[in-house]
Enzyme design. Structure first.
Site, PDB file in Angstrom:
ATOM      1  N   GLU A   1       0.868  -1.178   0.000  1.00 57.34           N
ATOM      2  CA  GLU A   1       0.000   0.000   0.000  1.00 57.34           C
ATOM      3  C   GLU A   1       0.904   1.227   0.000  1.00 57.34           C
ATOM      4  O   GLU A   1       1.421   1.625   1.049  1.00 57.34           O
ATOM      5  CB  GLU A   1      -0.925  -0.017   1.221  1.00 57.34           C
ATOM      6  CG  GLU A   1      -1.842  -1.218   1.293  1.00 57.34           C
ATOM      7  CD  GLU A   1      -2.774  -1.355   0.100  1.00 57.34           C
ATOM      8  OE1 GLU A   1      -2.913  -0.365  -0.652  1.00 57.34           O
ATOM      9  OE2 GLU A   1      -3.358  -2.426  -0.087  1.00 57.34           O
TER      10      GLU A   1
ATOM     11  N   CYS B   1      -1.667   9.211   2.626  1.00 55.02           N
ATOM     12  CA  CYS B   1      -1.278   8.635   1.334  1.00 55.02           C
ATOM     13  C   CYS B   1      -2.289   8.934   0.236  1.00 55.02           C
ATOM     14  O   CYS B   1      -1.945   8.925  -0.945  1.00 55.02           O
ATOM     15  CB  CYS B   1      -1.061   7.132   1.466  1.00 55.02           C
ATOM     16  SG  CYS B   1      -2.518   6.222   2.016  1.00 55.02           S
TER      17      CYS B   1
END
Length: 485
Positions: free
Chosen positions: A234, A268
């Site tokens: 991720e 993110c």
């Protein structure tokens, strides 16, 4: 060791140090223990799995204040409201979702079978992988530890969690909380520096999930490769926003600034840059300043505004800004960045150079570039010429234009007229694509990510398969002729 785990505070056999790993020797020993247990005593029943989720929920409930304070200490200032929403709320609701659906997820499923092979039947049987490693980043250290743990435990695995060395106070607080609630034979927490992280990534896990930067993600994948350890990465990247011509700009700025100031941009999936017609730049900046006055008054002393995690990250972003002409930097407040407190008020950058570090790297800070585009295809081309992002955001009312953006771009996820919230949907997979990651988890997708979805064909005693054995004759050739054109 029975399959049902007991909490440390009710078990005389549990010692605090047994589930906190801080050196390479302990790391190897503990992994070997968990690996052996996963092979000899797999966790197959739902009551045991649910008990782990119940324990995780109790851990959070009993330690929420302590963990919140530890996060705040690591950041210098972390908005308590953001920790409640982005970390605690997300964790509690994820646990509730898993407890509600986990038992049905783990049942053997019927799968279709071609009439050719009847009366056989196909099944898919979810099985625990064994031992799963989780590498946690510093930006959301609670949710990005708990979130994967929920899926891993629901799938019946044992787990080792490597905490980020960039958030040491939280790492220690979390490790202590885990040691007080979980048996080390179920969950172990690893603390320590980069060398420990490297050694962790080299262990032959049955699956390894890493959340963090793309560059470190490459190293993690390389470290896992000799063991053929499956990885879920991720990562991040530059998540773009496309503002269509027919959008309500005030509403759009409201949502973009909300996403960009969340955790001071250290997210993110934060909007990294905005593609918008140049004629809207001045109004965008004005609306952003107005938004800041409303939502973050007195930013210097405002406890709702999060600070940058450390001096290294602060100086990295300041270096980016040093390369931008002053006339292109638009401050949304009258307050200047402060290295001592690591306070960095949001700034808007108009027309940064495509080759600037600001546009080459993930920003991960409250700095928002505005990039001009004319026709929609220009914006789509701009995105497609760059690595595929973790998230893409489009604001506007034209269904045709929104469909075009969705169809002609590839990203880990998409929000239409919204920011960030797709990552909190339990029924949606979350993950990247290309440079922004590989693999997805959350909810049922996460359960399947950390399970072996074993295919099984069951053949009844009475069947016709003997007709397809040699010596091949008339019946065989007649049957084949029905399918071979």
């Amino acid at each position: 060791m029975t399959s049902t785990q007991t909490e440390a505070d009710t078990s005389s056999s549990m010692s605090k140090s047994s589930s906190i790993i801080s050196n390479k020797e302990q790391l190897q020993t503990q992994f070997a223990t968990l690996q052996t247990l996963s092979r000899t005593n797999p966790i197959l029943d739902w009551p045991t799995r649910k008990s782990q989720l119940d324990t995780l929920e109790r851990l959070l409930s009993k330690n929420k204040d302590k963990l919140t304070q530890a996060i705040n200490a690591d950041f210098g200032q972390r908005s308590e409201g953001e920790t409640k929403f982005a970390e605690l709320f997300s964790s509690f609701t994820s646990i509730s979702h898993a407890k509600k659906h986990g038992e049905s997820w783990m049942k053997t499923r019927k799968a279709p079978i071609s009439a050719v092979y009847l009366p056989a039947r196909n099944e898919i049987e979810p099985q625990p992988l064994g031992v799963v490693g989780i590498m946690v980043p510093w930006n959301y250290p609670l949710y990005l530890a708990i979130g994967p743990m929920i899926d891993v435990l629901t799938a019946g695995n044992r787990v080792m969690v490597k905490m980020s060395e960039a958030a040491p106070q939280f790492a220690q607080a979390f490790a202590e909380a885990v040691s007080q609630h979980f048996s080390a034979d179920m969950v172990s927490v690893v603390v320590g520096d980069v060398d420990i992280a490297v050694a962790f990534s080299q262990l032959p896990f049955d699956h390894l999930i890493y959340t963090g930067s793309t560059e470190v993600g490459k190293k993690v994948m390389a470290a896992a490769a000799p063991n053929l350890t499956p990885v879920t990465l991720e990562l991040g990247g530059k998540s773009p926003v496309i503002v269509l011509e027919d959008t309500n700009l005030e509403s759009t700025v409201n949502r973009i600034m909300t996403g960009k100031t969340l955790n001071a941009g250290q997210t993110c999936i934060a909007p990294d840059y905005v593609l918008i017609d140049r004629k809207h730049h001045a109004q965008f900046v004005a609306l952003a300043k107005q938004w800041m006055r409303k939502h973050y008054p007195n930013i210097t002393t405002n406890e709702d505004y999060t600070h940058i995690i450390d001096n290294s990250q602060f100086n990295r972003v300041r270096k980016y800004l040093d390369q931008i002409p002053e006339e292109n930097i638009h401050h949304t407040t009258d307050v200047q960045p402060d290295i001592d407190s690591r306070l960095m008020p949001p700034v808007i950058i108009t027309e940064p150079g495509a080759d600037s570090e600001l546009m080459q790297n993930e920003i991960f800070a409250p700095v928002l570039p505005l990039i001009h585009y004319g026709e929609l295809d220009e914006a789509i081309t701009f995105i497609n010429e760059r690595p595929r992002p973790l998230a893409l955001y489009v604001f506007g009312n034209s269904d045709e234009d929104i469909k075009r953006v969705r169809s002609y771009t590839v990203s880990g996820g998409v929000c239409v007229n919204e920011i960030v919230l797709h990552a909190l949907q339990h029924e949606l997979p979350f993950g990247g694509v290309g440079h922004s990651g590989m693999g997805a988890y959350h909810g049922k997708t996460g359960f399947e990510r950390f399970s072996h979805m074993k295919p099984v064909l069951v053949q009844p005693k009475v069947n016709a398969m003997n007709l397809l054995q040699p010596p091949y004759g008339f019946i065989f050739n007649k049957f084949m002729s029905m399918f071979i054109k």
